[in-house]
Design a protein around this motif. Structure first.
Motif, PDB file in Angstrom:
ATOM      1  N   TYR A 325       0.846  -1.198   0.000  1.00  0.00           N
ATOM      2  CA  TYR A 325       0.000   0.000   0.000  1.00  0.00           C
ATOM      3  C   TYR A 325       0.880   1.246   0.000  1.00  0.00           C
ATOM      4  N   ASN A 326       0.871   1.920  -1.139  1.00  0.00           N
ATOM      5  CA  ASN A 326       1.569   3.192  -1.320  1.00  0.00           C
ATOM      6  C   ASN A 326       0.631   4.272  -0.730  1.00  0.00           C
ATOM      7  N   VAL A 327       0.833   4.590   0.544  1.00  0.00           N
ATOM      8  CA  VAL A 327      -0.215   5.253   1.329  1.00  0.00           C
ATOM      9  C   VAL A 327      -0.332   6.757   1.084  1.00  0.00           C
ATOM     10  N   SER A 328      -1.342   7.333   1.734  1.00  0.00           N
ATOM     11  CA  SER A 328      -1.713   8.725   1.493  1.00  0.00           C
ATOM     12  C   SER A 328      -0.560   9.709   1.702  1.00  0.00           C
ATOM     13  N   GLY A 329       0.233   9.503   2.751  1.00  0.00           N
ATOM     14  CA  GLY A 329       1.332  10.434   3.023  1.00  0.00           C
ATOM     15  C   GLY A 329       2.418  10.362   1.955  1.00  0.00           C
ATOM     16  N   GLU A 330       2.609   9.170   1.411  1.00  0.00           N
ATOM     17  CA  GLU A 330       3.588   8.996   0.331  1.00  0.00           C
ATOM     18  C   GLU A 330       3.107   9.732  -0.921  1.00  0.00           C
ATOM     19  N   TYR A 331       1.820   9.637  -1.173  1.00  0.00           N
ATOM     20  CA  TYR A 331       1.210  10.339  -2.311  1.00  0.00           C
ATOM     21  C   TYR A 331       1.301  11.848  -2.114  1.00  0.00           C
ATOM     22  N   ALA A 332       0.941  12.296  -0.904  1.00  0.00           N
ATOM     23  CA  ALA A 332       0.912  13.737  -0.618  1.00  0.00           C
ATOM     24  C   ALA A 332       2.301  14.363  -0.798  1.00  0.00           C
ATOM     25  N   MET A 333       3.338  13.652  -0.398  1.00  0.00           N
ATOM     26  CA  MET A 333       4.694  14.208  -0.520  1.00  0.00           C
ATOM     27  C   MET A 333       5.077  14.419  -1.980  1.00  0.00           C
ATOM     28  N   VAL A 334       4.753  13.426  -2.816  1.00  0.00           N
ATOM     29  CA  VAL A 334       5.076  13.552  -4.247  1.00  0.00           C
ATOM     30  C   VAL A 334       4.291  14.707  -4.858  1.00  0.00           C
ATOM     31  N   LYS A 335       2.994  14.773  -4.515  1.00  0.00           N
ATOM     32  CA  LYS A 335       2.137  15.821  -5.073  1.00  0.00           C
ATOM     33  C   LYS A 335       2.607  17.216  -4.656  1.00  0.00           C
ATOM     34  N   ALA A 336       2.943  17.346  -3.371  1.00  0.00           N
ATOM     35  CA  ALA A 336       3.351  18.657  -2.862  1.00  0.00           C
ATOM     36  C   ALA A 336       4.647  19.110  -3.521  1.00  0.00           C
ATOM     37  N   ALA A 337       5.605  18.225  -3.618  1.00  0.00           N
ATOM     38  CA  ALA A 337       6.891  18.606  -4.218  1.00  0.00           C
ATOM     39  C   ALA A 337       6.715  18.910  -5.707  1.00  0.00           C
ATOM     40  N   ALA A 338       5.862  18.129  -6.372  1.00  0.00           N
ATOM     41  CA  ALA A 338       5.633  18.366  -7.805  1.00  0.00           C
ATOM     42  C   ALA A 338       4.953  19.720  -8.015  1.00  0.00           C
TER      43      ALA A 338
END
Ligand code: PBG
Length: 377
Positions: A325-338
């Protein structure tokens, strides 16, 4: 040539004289001619690189999480998870179709109930939010695999993943009223294990009755797979697989999910049931129990800080399908940096997903599923 070589060896300033480069003799150094193995030969062009690629991503690898809520015409974006929404039932068919069109084979459902109570009664109600969502999706896109998260935290008013040890009767009305008593030898607020198993078995059965294809218990309650397995089997659902969140850590990376699913604990934390991030051997013990209890899939969660656990689980259980499970916090970090322009979203996302697969996962539950499926095409 010999003199050139010995000049070079004695030359501590270490530069290649222009006359050597000009005559092409640099490649004939004695020590370089012994370089029989040159890994760069296989990186020369894209076709060669494709031929030796060890890990590839396909839409079939992905499971897309969906948050479902009561009401109409709702498509609420989650602040900390750009591109991820809470959906009302009337909007689900369209979303399910767009997921299936991208060749992503499965979704996992999380429900936001209309009301919360100490037990989470809507969790196993025939017209509960997840039960409605299952029916809507299976009606619109029968071939899309519907997995349901089986846990209490989104449904209980205290936000915990089980029945709590409470000084008062937990519920005075409705189903299950007064069934769960107090345990004076356990701390107040402790997540009671075996009482919770009864509820989990009811929830899983109710999801199966509504048409779920796979149930996925996520609470890290001891014996949850066994309890759900017998609950399903005794009621004619022995064909429904269990995807167990077998190794789930007490992680800070679930922060954005708790906004999305409104399942944050109202007090305390989940450390008496979820695993300590410091432990790896214990992960294999957890997996071992779930295999013995009849789990059809194992899972490691979160993924990125736990690639070693994915690898070890894969090696210990080569015969088991393994999800991560590639979880919500992992997703949020990529999105925020992008969003800040600090990283290239497509490149980093595909690198992240590839790393999870390379570590040994067969399947990845990820909020990036739709984007990734599009990029891969
Ligand atoms: C429990 C559950 C959680 C997640 C999936 N199932 C929250 C938790 O254990 O606190 C987290 C998923 C994510 O962060 O993306 N129902």
């Amino acid at each position: 040539m010999l003199s050139i070589a010995s000049d070079r060896l004695m030359d501590t300033s270490s530069f290649i004289p222009a006359r050597i480069l000009a005559t092409g003799e640099a490649g004939r150094w004695a020590h370089l001619s012994s370089l029989k193995r040159r890994p760069r030969r296989l990186r020369l062009n894209p076709a060669l690189r494709r031929m030796v690629r060890e890990t590839t991503l396909a839409p079939d690898d992905f499971i897309y999480p969906l948050f479902v809520t009561h009401g109409q015409h709702i498509q609420n974006e989650i602040g900390s998870m750009p591109g991820v929404y809470q959906w009302s039932i009337d909007r689900l068919a369209q979303e399910a179709e767009s997921i299936a069109k991208l060749a992503v084979p499965a979704v996992i459902l999380f429900g936001l109930p209309a009301q919360k109570d100490p037990i989470g009664l809507e969790n196993f109600a025939a017209d509960g939010i997840v039960q409605q969502a299952i029916r809507a999706i299976k009606h619109a896109v029968p071939e899309l695999i519907v997995i349901t998260d089986v846990c209490l935290c989104e449904y209980t008013d205290h936000g915990h993943c089980g029945i709590l040890n409470a000084p008062l009767p937990l519920s005075t009305t409705g189903e299950g009223a007064g069934e769960w008593g107090q345990h004076p030898h356990l701390p107040e607020g402790y997540v009671l294990n075996d009482e919770t198993l009864d509820v989990l078995a009811k929830v899983a059965l109710s999801h199966a009755e509504a048409g779920a294809d796979i149930v996925a218990p996520s609470g890290m309650i001891d014996g949850m797979v066994a309890a759900i397995r017998s609950g399903l089997d005794e009621n004619g659902f022995d064909h429904i697989p269990i995807m167990s969140y077998s190794t789930k850590y007490a992680s800070g990376f679930y922060g954005p999910f708790r906004e999305a699913a409104q399942g944050a604990p109202q007090f305390g934390d989940r450390q008496t049931h979820q695993m300590d991030p410091a432990n790896a051997r214990e992960a294999l013990r957890e997996a071992e129990l779930d295999v013995a209890e009849g789990a059809d899939f194992l899972m490691v969660k979160p993924a990125l800080s736990y690639l070693d656990i994915i690898r070890q689980t894969r090696e210990q259980y080569p015969q088991m399908p393994l999800a991560a499970y590639n979880v919500s916090g992992e997703y949020a970090m990529v999105k925020a940096a992008a969003r800040n322009g600090w990283i290239d979203e497509e490149r980093v996302t595909l690198e992240v997903l590839t790393s999870i697969k390379r570590a040994g996962a067969d399947l990845i539950i990820t909020y990036h599923a739709k984007d990734a499926a599009q990029w891969i095409k």
